[in-house]
Write a protein that holds these residues in place. Structure first.
Motif, PDB file in Angstrom:
ATOM      1  N   PHE A   1     -49.565  70.047  38.568  1.00  0.00           N
ATOM      2  CA  PHE A   1     -49.443  69.975  37.115  1.00  0.00           C
ATOM      3  C   PHE A   1     -48.042  70.716  36.876  1.00  0.00           C
ATOM      4  O   PHE A   1     -47.765  71.608  37.414  1.00  0.00           O
ATOM      5  CB  PHE A   1     -50.600  70.579  36.214  1.00  0.00           C
ATOM      6  CG  PHE A   1     -51.631  69.719  36.110  1.00  0.00           C
ATOM      7  CD1 PHE A   1     -51.872  68.397  35.649  1.00  0.00           C
ATOM      8  CD2 PHE A   1     -52.853  70.348  36.643  1.00  0.00           C
ATOM      9  CE1 PHE A   1     -52.928  67.739  35.709  1.00  0.00           C
ATOM     10  CE2 PHE A   1     -54.119  69.251  36.772  1.00  0.00           C
ATOM     11  CZ  PHE A   1     -54.063  68.341  36.178  1.00  0.00           C
ATOM     12  N   ARG A   2     -47.389  69.959  35.930  1.00  0.00           N
ATOM     13  CA  ARG A   2     -45.887  70.786  35.463  1.00  0.00           C
ATOM     14  C   ARG A   2     -46.238  71.711  34.500  1.00  0.00           C
ATOM     15  O   ARG A   2     -47.005  71.671  33.630  1.00  0.00           O
ATOM     16  CB  ARG A   2     -45.227  69.439  34.847  1.00  0.00           C
ATOM     17  CG  ARG A   2     -43.844  69.920  34.703  1.00  0.00           C
ATOM     18  CD  ARG A   2     -43.348  68.847  33.714  1.00  0.00           C
ATOM     19  NE  ARG A   2     -42.919  67.490  34.365  1.00  0.00           N
ATOM     20  CZ  ARG A   2     -42.061  67.258  35.139  1.00  0.00           C
ATOM     21  NH1 ARG A   2     -41.166  68.136  35.503  1.00  0.00           N
ATOM     22  NH2 ARG A   2     -42.351  66.127  35.855  1.00  0.00           N
ATOM     23  N   CYS A   3     -45.641  72.826  34.535  1.00  0.00           N
ATOM     24  CA  CYS A   3     -45.420  73.743  33.264  1.00  0.00           C
ATOM     25  C   CYS A   3     -44.816  73.125  32.205  1.00  0.00           C
ATOM     26  O   CYS A   3     -43.532  72.916  32.406  1.00  0.00           O
ATOM     27  CB  CYS A   3     -44.947  75.024  33.586  1.00  0.00           C
ATOM     28  SG  CYS A   3     -44.504  76.387  32.399  1.00  0.00           S
ATOM     29  N   MET A   4     -45.425  72.807  31.009  1.00  0.00           N
ATOM     30  CA  MET A   4     -44.726  72.120  30.027  1.00  0.00           C
ATOM     31  C   MET A   4     -43.690  72.927  29.312  1.00  0.00           C
ATOM     32  O   MET A   4     -42.690  72.337  28.703  1.00  0.00           O
ATOM     33  CB  MET A   4     -45.626  71.708  29.069  1.00  0.00           C
ATOM     34  CG  MET A   4     -46.616  70.662  29.595  1.00  0.00           C
ATOM     35  SD  MET A   4     -46.107  69.185  29.798  1.00  0.00           S
ATOM     36  CE  MET A   4     -45.531  68.588  28.286  1.00  0.00           C
ATOM     37  N   GLN A   5     -43.599  74.111  29.664  1.00  0.00           N
ATOM     38  CA  GLN A   5     -42.704  74.920  28.889  1.00  0.00           C
ATOM     39  C   GLN A   5     -41.268  75.302  29.803  1.00  0.00           C
ATOM     40  O   GLN A   5     -40.056  75.078  29.388  1.00  0.00           O
ATOM     41  CB  GLN A   5     -43.078  76.490  28.640  1.00  0.00           C
ATOM     42  CG  GLN A   5     -42.691  77.258  27.568  1.00  0.00           C
ATOM     43  CD  GLN A   5     -43.526  78.292  27.231  1.00  0.00           C
ATOM     44  OE1 GLN A   5     -44.663  78.321  27.154  1.00  0.00           O
ATOM     45  NE2 GLN A   5     -42.911  79.307  26.703  1.00  0.00           N
ATOM     46  N   CYS A   6     -41.682  75.391  31.135  1.00  0.00           N
ATOM     47  CA  CYS A   6     -40.481  75.344  31.891  1.00  0.00           C
ATOM     48  C   CYS A   6     -39.976  73.985  32.639  1.00  0.00           C
ATOM     49  O   CYS A   6     -38.929  73.987  33.201  1.00  0.00           O
ATOM     50  CB  CYS A   6     -40.585  76.666  32.925  1.00  0.00           C
ATOM     51  SG  CYS A   6     -42.373  77.213  33.111  1.00  0.00           S
ATOM     52  N   GLN A   7     -40.933  73.167  32.561  1.00  0.00           N
ATOM     53  CA  GLN A   7     -40.848  71.798  33.189  1.00  0.00           C
ATOM     54  C   GLN A   7     -40.392  71.584  34.527  1.00  0.00           C
ATOM     55  O   GLN A   7     -40.747  70.572  34.916  1.00  0.00           O
ATOM     56  CB  GLN A   7     -39.691  71.175  32.040  1.00  0.00           C
ATOM     57  CG  GLN A   7     -40.070  71.497  30.566  1.00  0.00           C
ATOM     58  CD  GLN A   7     -39.666  70.408  29.806  1.00  0.00           C
ATOM     59  OE1 GLN A   7     -38.410  69.609  30.137  1.00  0.00           O
ATOM     60  NE2 GLN A   7     -40.307  69.872  28.578  1.00  0.00           N
ATOM     61  N   ASP A   8     -39.764  72.671  35.180  1.00  0.00           N
ATOM     62  CA  ASP A   8     -39.517  72.119  36.576  1.00  0.00           C
ATOM     63  C   ASP A   8     -40.218  73.056  37.568  1.00  0.00           C
ATOM     64  O   ASP A   8     -40.139  73.103  38.806  1.00  0.00           O
ATOM     65  CB  ASP A   8     -37.909  72.117  36.777  1.00  0.00           C
ATOM     66  CG  ASP A   8     -37.250  71.242  36.063  1.00  0.00           C
ATOM     67  OD1 ASP A   8     -37.587  70.065  36.004  1.00  0.00           O
ATOM     68  OD2 ASP A   8     -35.952  71.542  35.737  1.00  0.00           O
ATOM     69  N   GLU A   9     -41.224  73.774  37.150  1.00  0.00           N
ATOM     70  CA  GLU A   9     -42.043  74.520  37.678  1.00  0.00           C
ATOM     71  C   GLU A   9     -43.487  73.983  37.777  1.00  0.00           C
ATOM     72  O   GLU A   9     -43.943  73.298  36.775  1.00  0.00           O
ATOM     73  CB  GLU A   9     -42.183  75.741  37.367  1.00  0.00           C
ATOM     74  CG  GLU A   9     -40.825  76.663  38.025  1.00  0.00           C
ATOM     75  CD  GLU A   9     -40.933  78.283  37.856  1.00  0.00           C
ATOM     76  OE1 GLU A   9     -40.638  78.919  38.337  1.00  0.00           O
ATOM     77  OE2 GLU A   9     -41.056  78.577  36.315  1.00  0.00           O
ATOM     78  N   SER A  10     -44.209  74.202  38.681  1.00  0.00           N
ATOM     79  CA  SER A  10     -45.719  73.714  38.561  1.00  0.00           C
ATOM     80  C   SER A  10     -46.645  74.865  37.732  1.00  0.00           C
ATOM     81  O   SER A  10     -45.933  76.157  37.831  1.00  0.00           O
ATOM     82  CB  SER A  10     -46.057  73.485  40.002  1.00  0.00           C
ATOM     83  OG  SER A  10     -46.455  74.693  40.399  1.00  0.00           O
ATOM     84  N   LEU A  11     -47.680  74.695  37.520  1.00  0.00           N
ATOM     85  CA  LEU A  11     -48.411  75.761  36.950  1.00  0.00           C
ATOM     86  C   LEU A  11     -48.643  76.651  37.844  1.00  0.00           C
ATOM     87  O   LEU A  11     -48.749  78.062  37.569  1.00  0.00           O
ATOM     88  CB  LEU A  11     -49.814  75.075  36.621  1.00  0.00           C
ATOM     89  CG  LEU A  11     -50.025  74.276  35.288  1.00  0.00           C
ATOM     90  CD1 LEU A  11     -51.311  73.728  35.044  1.00  0.00           C
ATOM     91  CD2 LEU A  11     -49.443  74.714  34.214  1.00  0.00           C
ATOM     92  N   ALA A  12     -48.781  76.494  39.222  1.00  0.00           N
ATOM     93  CA  ALA A  12     -49.008  77.622  40.136  1.00  0.00           C
ATOM     94  C   ALA A  12     -47.764  78.696  40.300  1.00  0.00           C
ATOM     95  O   ALA A  12     -48.061  79.687  40.343  1.00  0.00           O
ATOM     96  CB  ALA A  12     -48.998  76.853  41.628  1.00  0.00           C
ATOM     97  N   ASN A  13     -46.623  78.142  39.911  1.00  0.00           N
ATOM     98  CA  ASN A  13     -45.443  79.085  39.973  1.00  0.00           C
ATOM     99  C   ASN A  13     -45.007  79.609  38.905  1.00  0.00           C
ATOM    100  O   ASN A  13     -44.025  80.610  38.884  1.00  0.00           O
ATOM    101  CB  ASN A  13     -44.429  78.301  40.757  1.00  0.00           C
ATOM    102  CG  ASN A  13     -44.783  77.767  42.068  1.00  0.00           C
ATOM    103  OD1 ASN A  13     -45.148  78.223  42.971  1.00  0.00           O
ATOM    104  ND2 ASN A  13     -43.997  76.590  42.467  1.00  0.00           N
ATOM    105  N   SER A  14     -45.471  79.097  37.715  1.00  0.00           N
ATOM    106  CA  SER A  14     -44.871  79.703  36.468  1.00  0.00           C
ATOM    107  C   SER A  14     -45.412  81.059  36.129  1.00  0.00           C
ATOM    108  O   SER A  14     -46.588  80.929  35.944  1.00  0.00           O
ATOM    109  CB  SER A  14     -44.895  78.509  35.361  1.00  0.00           C
ATOM    110  OG  SER A  14     -44.611  79.020  34.248  1.00  0.00           O
ATOM    111  N   PRO A  15     -44.396  81.665  35.432  1.00  0.00           N
ATOM    112  CA  PRO A  15     -44.906  82.997  34.973  1.00  0.00           C
ATOM    113  C   PRO A  15     -45.382  82.871  33.573  1.00  0.00           C
ATOM    114  O   PRO A  15     -45.636  84.040  32.913  1.00  0.00           O
ATOM    115  CB  PRO A  15     -43.866  84.014  35.139  1.00  0.00           C
ATOM    116  CG  PRO A  15     -42.569  82.989  35.157  1.00  0.00           C
ATOM    117  CD  PRO A  15     -42.854  81.621  35.956  1.00  0.00           C
TER     118      PRO A  15
END
Lengths: 180, 156
Positions: B47-61
């Motif tokens: 899944f994409r982190c909707m806020q940072c958009q180019d990171e996955s949920l796994a990598n997004s802080p």
């Protein structure tokens, strides 16, 4: 002749494709919501002002309302605050607040300082309700019709221009329909 | 010493920079079984982190990603299938939230365009190769077709 013309023609086609891509590409920060035209997720959340009370959008069925997602940590929401107050003053449509990932005391202080445009405010400190609405930033504002359907979502701070261009026509169309 | 100090500082900075993503990351969440843990890991990478958009949920802080991971965890624990969890997020955020978009009518062009381009490329390559082969074979007719302006080219 063809030998010299063909690369030029191919180049021209590529330019057209790229120009189209550059100008028509949707803005990446504006992700269209799949919830438009779908029933608004129903929620019952604690009221910001009074933890013993709840705010539920089921009670709003039969009425138009705006759901505005905000938080005191959100700088764009501060930019939007005067316009929201102006909207509340027009009385065209009630504004319901969803205070997202916030602290109660900070939110109460914020509203006391800047004025409160909201008819009711639901408190969502954990951010779980916001996921149901597909919220990915603040402020975001939804228009919900009397049937409880989300008709529009506005991403970012509402400006006076956006209010007259994007909100009023939808709300007016609604009023003439329900008036007739 | 004076030479070593900046090096040490540099090393420290590098270590800090390299460690930074892990410092943000996400307190390791433990699922009750290894199978659930594996599914959780796979899902948060898809899944994409909707806020940072180019990171996955796994990598997004960012905290929205944390909320979404919590949602996934709760759904897994409640017995939802991966399909149900995907459906949950797509219904709320659209296909944009998936790093790998599904093959549906709306996304067909996305999947088919490379194949179409490949086909066009193959056909044009074959066409050019055959023409060249004909020229090398000394077929005068083809040579005229090939270069109408300058006339037949001399061999060698």
């Amino acid at each position: 002749m063809m030998r010299y013309f063909a690369p030029l023609a191919i180049f021209a086609v590529i330019v057209v494709i790229f120009a189209f891509g550059l100008h028509q590409a949707p803005r990446k920060d504006l992700v269209p919501s799949p919830l438009i035209g779908k029933p608004a997720p129903s929620f019952t959340l604690p009221s910001l002002a009074d933890p013993t009370q709840t705010v539920s959008n089921a009670a709003l069925h039969g009425h138009w309302y705006l759901l505005n997602v905000w938080g005191t940590w959100c700088i764009s929401c501060r930019l939007e605050a005067p316009e929201l107050l102006a909207i509340a003053h027009t009385g065209v449509v009630p504004v319901i607040g969803l205070d997202w990932k916030d602290s109660r005391s900070a939110a109460m202080r914020y509203l006391a300082q800047r004025g409160n445009p909201y008819q009711q405010i639901a408190f969502d400190p954990g951010g779980l309700e916001a996921i149901h609405w597909g919220v990915y930033g603040a402020p975001e504002t939804f228009i919900v019709n009397p049937q409880g359907i989300i008709v529009y979502k506005y991403i970012g701070p509402i400006t006076p221009g956006a209010w007259t261009r994007d909100f009023l026509p939808r709300l007016r169309a609604a009023q003439t329909v329900s008036g007739s | 010493m004076s030479r070593r100090a900046p090096l040490g500082a540099l090393t420290l900075t590098l270590v800090a920079l390299l460690a930074a993503p892990f410092a943000h990351a996400i307190a390791p969440t433990r699922m009750p079984t290894p199978a659930l843990e594996a599914r959780y890991e796979r899902l948060i990478h898809n899944f994409r982190c909707m806020q940072c958009q180019d990171e996955s949920l796994a990598n997004s802080p960012v905290s929205l990603a944390a909320d979404m991971r919590r949602q996934i965890r709760q759904m897994l624990l409640a017995g939802d299938t991966d399909q149900q969890i995907r459906h949950f997020f797509v219904a709320r955020y659209g296909y944009f939230i998936l790093f790998k978009p599904p093959f549906v009518l709306k996304t067909a062009w996305l999947w088919l365009t490379p194949l179409v381009l490949l086909a066009i490329g193959t056909v044009s390559a074959l066409w050019v190769i055959r023409r060249r082969a004909a020229v090398v074979a000394g077929d005068d007719e083809d040579e005229f077709l090939d270069d109408g302006l300058t006339g037949p080219r001399k061999h060698t």
